[in-house]
Enzyme design. Structure first.
Site, mmCIF file in Angstrom:
data_model
loop_
_atom_site.group_PDB
_atom_site.id
_atom_site.type_symbol
_atom_site.label_atom_id
_atom_site.label_comp_id
_atom_site.label_asym_id
_atom_site.label_seq_id
_atom_site.Cartn_x
_atom_site.Cartn_y
_atom_site.Cartn_z
ATOM 1 N N PHE B 111 -9.953 11.692 5.825
ATOM 2 C CA PHE B 111 -9.871 10.995 4.538
ATOM 3 C C PHE B 111 -8.403 10.729 4.178
ATOM 4 O O PHE B 111 -7.568 11.622 4.233
ATOM 5 C CB PHE B 111 -10.526 11.849 3.440
ATOM 6 C CG PHE B 111 -10.420 11.210 2.083
ATOM 7 C CD1 PHE B 111 -11.015 9.978 1.824
ATOM 8 C CD2 PHE B 111 -9.692 11.825 1.063
ATOM 9 C CE1 PHE B 111 -10.905 9.384 0.575
ATOM 10 C CE2 PHE B 111 -9.581 11.227 -0.185
ATOM 11 C CZ PHE B 111 -10.192 10.000 -0.435
ATOM 12 N N GLN B 112 -8.111 9.494 3.864
ATOM 13 C CA GLN B 112 -6.756 9.050 3.495
ATOM 14 C C GLN B 112 -5.713 9.304 4.578
ATOM 15 O O GLN B 112 -4.532 9.485 4.290
ATOM 16 C CB GLN B 112 -6.317 9.667 2.165
ATOM 17 C CG GLN B 112 -7.152 9.123 1.012
ATOM 18 C CD GLN B 112 -6.577 9.412 -0.351
ATOM 19 O OE1 GLN B 112 -5.889 10.398 -0.559
ATOM 20 N NE2 GLN B 112 -6.867 8.530 -1.303
ATOM 21 N N LYS B 161 0.029 18.041 4.773
ATOM 22 C CA LYS B 161 -0.219 18.933 3.642
ATOM 23 C C LYS B 161 0.040 20.399 3.996
ATOM 24 O O LYS B 161 0.653 21.139 3.225
ATOM 25 C CB LYS B 161 -1.664 18.752 3.169
ATOM 26 C CG LYS B 161 -1.985 19.497 1.891
ATOM 27 C CD LYS B 161 -3.355 19.112 1.344
ATOM 28 C CE LYS B 161 -3.547 19.713 -0.046
ATOM 29 N NZ LYS B 161 -4.832 19.309 -0.638
ATOM 30 N N MET B 483 8.327 -22.507 -7.493
ATOM 31 C CA MET B 483 9.086 -22.832 -6.293
ATOM 32 C C MET B 483 8.196 -23.519 -5.257
ATOM 33 O O MET B 483 8.604 -24.459 -4.586
ATOM 34 C CB MET B 483 9.721 -21.561 -5.715
ATOM 35 C CG MET B 483 10.661 -21.810 -4.565
ATOM 36 S SD MET B 483 11.968 -22.983 -4.987
ATOM 37 C CE MET B 483 13.294 -21.858 -5.437
#
Ligand SMILES: Cc1ncc(C[n+]2csc(CCOP(=O)(O)OP(=O)(O)O)c2C)c(N)n1
Ligand SMILES: [Mg+2]
Lengths: 181, 582
Positions: B111-112, B161, B483
């Site tokens: 996850f992530q 982590k 632009m």
């Protein structure tokens, strides 16, 4: 993959790049070549006599990019410690080739003879195939490969060249960029 | 001393002198946010990680110190890619910390999880995944060292982590340890003495010299040295988009900005010169136009700390690798020596008078609006400029408003102009202005934004309100991606495709108020000055002024993409006399 004779003007450069042995270094080098559109002929990586360093031998296409830009961009990678350009005329180059060739009883003898002429080795023999190895100058490998083709190559693997400067008196290792003290 | 990786990370950031960091927490970076509570470092909680990155950039732009951003893994890391690339292109020192999934989960599509180091490899000067808590202090020291030395740039440290949670024995590496750990990294600071002599000789010999000043002069903090060189030799200066403020616009030798939307005199002086002294500039395509027709008669002295810039675009006659400040100082010294030993400077008077002619004939100009007509954006900028307190910092987005900002502002001090030059990142200005204001709280910070750009990152004004960072934003609202509209008008036969936004959706005033800012709308020329005065008087919250400006206004001069600088298009009112521009 074609490379002309080393005696005429070579159309490739050999860069010998010393890098810190850290994870991701190879990805960085490869990524740089991809992102800047430089063509690599071959690339070989291996540890050196110093545990902290690896040597990457890169053969680059001179037509794709001016060598100077390649060298300078490579040197911007933090892990790159030293880059030497090896003049093909003044360096020893070696490469290893492994090939499995179709060879029935009838032409097995010819393949063995060819390997012997080139001072190659027979690694394995099967009923209808034979595996040979050859190390030497990449040009010699080119010739050998060409001749093997006539028999039918089942599988072929080359390592890409590695090189060191020649040890003779004229040997010149042109340090393109090294550690600046 | 034993501590956790997270404590070591925060301590290392403190040791590196970090006063403020910009970020947003999440799962993998959670352990690092706990010791932050006890830290002296101010953390500014953003509303989108891209904002944290641009804030760090704005902070670095105005202070010269590295901007620091900290975010979590996965989507937060990918949100950082744009600012990292922006900082890489503009050589902004920045250190980014990202959380990563625990080491045991790396490679499992956890996850992530994303390959942050792989994704950001080509947009950072250096990045590293740190696999052991013990390695954290050295990794952080290396990241700061690399970001701030040589050609500055962004670095990223990715920390799993569990590495933040594990315990380590604190050790703060010495300078020597840091340098020894990076044997391949030795930026060249001092220029080659022979090249410096050669440069001095060429400068004195030249009859049509120009100092072509790029962002490297600001990075090297070389503005003073540059002033000395210009005044000693009496050579005119052009300052690129990245170098505005490196040389005072009010100085008689300043020709302003060269390039695609540069002043006619800066563009032409470069084109016609016989010697370009490039100082921390990289011959960007927006400067050179078609390279083959760029300044064909000019010899090139190229001073840059990055050897790879030498000869990348144009082969220099005198390449000098080194720090701009040190090299300029040495060149000044060498010139003084030559002058003291009998050399004289070539006569540049004809050149000077040609330049004065161009400046007189071809100033920046626009047609003021007739009564009842829509506001002109240039008029708003002039009013903002003329009411700006001294030392005001100007930050811009990307588009027409950016070019007008660079053209119509008067930059007299270095580090008063912040913009996204190399990457041209819409959405840069609001967060970058916030970062600039954090870095220089005493200065007034005006962001000039487009209505398109503003909608990309405006939510950071919530950050500004809640953190009490009173920036000011002027939206030059032409209800177009202006632009792009200009290019479609000029090069696609007025076939407008997907460039119309809307004049009143969103309602910028209500939006500003919803975000805790003061919102002001300006429709007519009479309302301009009172609105600016009111905005300048507010100092307790951010202000947003919505200037409703003419949609059809175009930026001039212009060198169309792919053309040479001789083919520049002047404002319509000057086109008839273009022949004098040689
Ligand atoms: C992130 C991003 N997307 C697209 C572009 C291309 N682009 C350059 S300028 C521009 C228009 C900007 O519009 P606005 O903010 O309203 O400024 P204006 O030109 O109208 O002053 C666009 C779409 C870009 N530079 N950046
Ligand atoms: Mg617009």
């Amino acid at each position: 993959m074609s490379v002309t004779s080393t005696t005429s003007q070579p159309n490739y450069h050999i860069l010998s790049v010393l890098v810190q042995n850290r994870s991701g270094v190879l990805a960085r080098v490869a990524g740089l070549f991809a992102r800047r559109g430089y063509n690599i002929f071959s690339l070989a990586v291996a540890p050196t006599e110093d545990d902290a360093l690896s040597r990457i031998t890169i053969v680059v296409d001179v037509e794709s990019t001016p060598l100077e830009q390649i060298v300078k961009q490579l040197f911007k990678l933090i892990e790159v410690v030293k880059i030497s350009e090896l003049d093909p005329r003044r360096s020893v180059e070696r490469e290893l080739l492994l090939a499995t060739v179709r060879a029935t009883c009838d032409d097995r003898g010819q393949v063995v003879e060819l390997a012997n002429i080139f001072e190659g080795k027979i690694l394995a023999v099967g009923a209808d195939a034979i595996t040979v190895s050859l190390d030497g100058h990449p040009d010699k490998l080119d010739d050998f490969e060409e001749l093997l083709r006539g028999y039918g190559i089942v599988e072929l693997q080359r390592t890409g060249r590695v090189a060191l400067p020649k040890l003779d008196r004229e040997a010149r290792l042109r340090a393109v960029k090294g550690k600046v003290v | 001393m034993k501590m956790t990786g997270a404590q070591a990370l925060i301590k290392a950031l403190e040791m590196e002198g970090t006063e403020v960091m910009f970020g947003l927490p999440g799962g993998c970076i959670l352990p690092a946010y706990d010791p932050l509570l006890d830290s002296s470092i101010r953390h500014i909680l953003v509303r989108h990680e891209q904002g944290a990155g641009h804030m760090a950039e704005g902070y670095a732009h105005v202070t010269g110190r590295p901007g620091v951003a900290m975010v979590t893994s996965g989507p937060a890391a990918t949100n950082m890619v744009t600012p990292l690339c922006d900082a890489y292109m503009d050589s902004i020192p920045m250190v980014c910390i990202t959380g990563q999934v625990p080491t045991s989960a790396i490679g499992t599509d956890a996850f992530q999880e994303c390959d942050t180091v792989g994704i950001t490899r080509s947009v950072t000067k250096h990045n590293e995944l740190v696999m052991s808590a013990q390695d954290l202090p050295l990794a952080i020291r290396q990241a700061f060292h690399i970001a701030t030395t040589g050609r500055p740039g962004p670095t990223l440290i990715d920390i799993p982590k569990d590495v933040l949670q594990n315990s380590m024995e604190w050790h703060w590496p010495t300078d020597a340890e840091v340098i020894d750990s990076l044997p391949g990294y030795r930026p060249t600071m001092k220029g080659h003495p022979r090249m410096i002599k050669e440069a001095a000789r060429l400068i004195l010999e030249s009859e049509r010299p120009i100092l072509y000043v790029g962002g490297g002069v600001l990075k090297a903090r070389a503005a003073e040295a540059l002033l000395e060189l210009a005044e000693l030799t009496n050579i005119h200066v052009v300052t690129t988009l990245m170098a505005r403020g490196a040389f005072p616009d009010s100085h008689p030798l300043c020709l302003g900005m060269p390039g695609m939307h540069g002043t006619a005199s800066a563009i032409t002086a470069m084109q016609q010169s016989d010697l370009l002294v490039a100082l921390g500039a990289r011959f960007d395509d927006r400067i050179t136009g078609k390279v083959s027709s760029f300044a064909q008669q000019a010899k090139i002295i190229h001073v840059d700390i990055d050897p790879a810039e030498q000869g990348k675009v144009r082969r220099p006659d005198v390449p000098i690798v080194g720090d701009c400040r040190l090299v300029i100082e040495e060149i000044v010294k060498a010139i003084r020596e030559l002058l003291a030993t009998g050399s004289t400077q070539a006569d540049t008077s004809v050149w000077k008078s040609r330049i004065s002619g161009w400046r007189e004939q071809f100033p920046l100009s626009y047609e003021p609006s007739e009564p009842g007509e829509a506001l002109k954006p240039q008029f708003c900028l002039e009013a903002l400029r003329d009411s700006a307190p001294p030392d005001t910092i100007l930050v811009s987005g990307v588009g027409q408003h950016q070019m007008w900002s660079s053209q119509y502002w008067r930059f007299d001090k270095p580090y008063t102009w912040v913009n996204s030059g190399g990457l041209g990142t819409m959405g840069f200005s609001v967060p970058a202005a916030i970062g600039a204001k954090v870095g220089r709280p005493e200065a007034t910070v005006w962001a000039i934004d487009g209505d398109g750009c503003f909608q990309m990152t405006a939510q950071e004004l919530v950050t500004a309100s809640t953190e009490r960072i009173p920036v000011k934003v002027a939206i030059l609202n032409n209800s177009y991606l202006g632009m792009v509209r200009q290019w479609q008008e000029m090069f696609y036969e007025e076939r407008y495709s997907e460039v119309y936004l809307s004049p009143d959706t969103p309602d910028f005033v209500k939006w500003a108020e919803a975000m805790g800012c003061v919102g002001i709308r300006v429709d007519s020329p009479e309302e301009v000055q009172p609105a600016i005065d009111r905005a300048n008087s507010i100092d307790d919250r951010p202000v947003v002024v919505d200037f409703r400006v003419a949609a059809s206004e175009k930026v001039f001069p212009m060198v169309p993409a792919g053309f040479g600088n001789d083919d520049l298009l002047l404002p319509p009112s000057q086109m008839a006399r273009k022949e004098f521009l040689r």
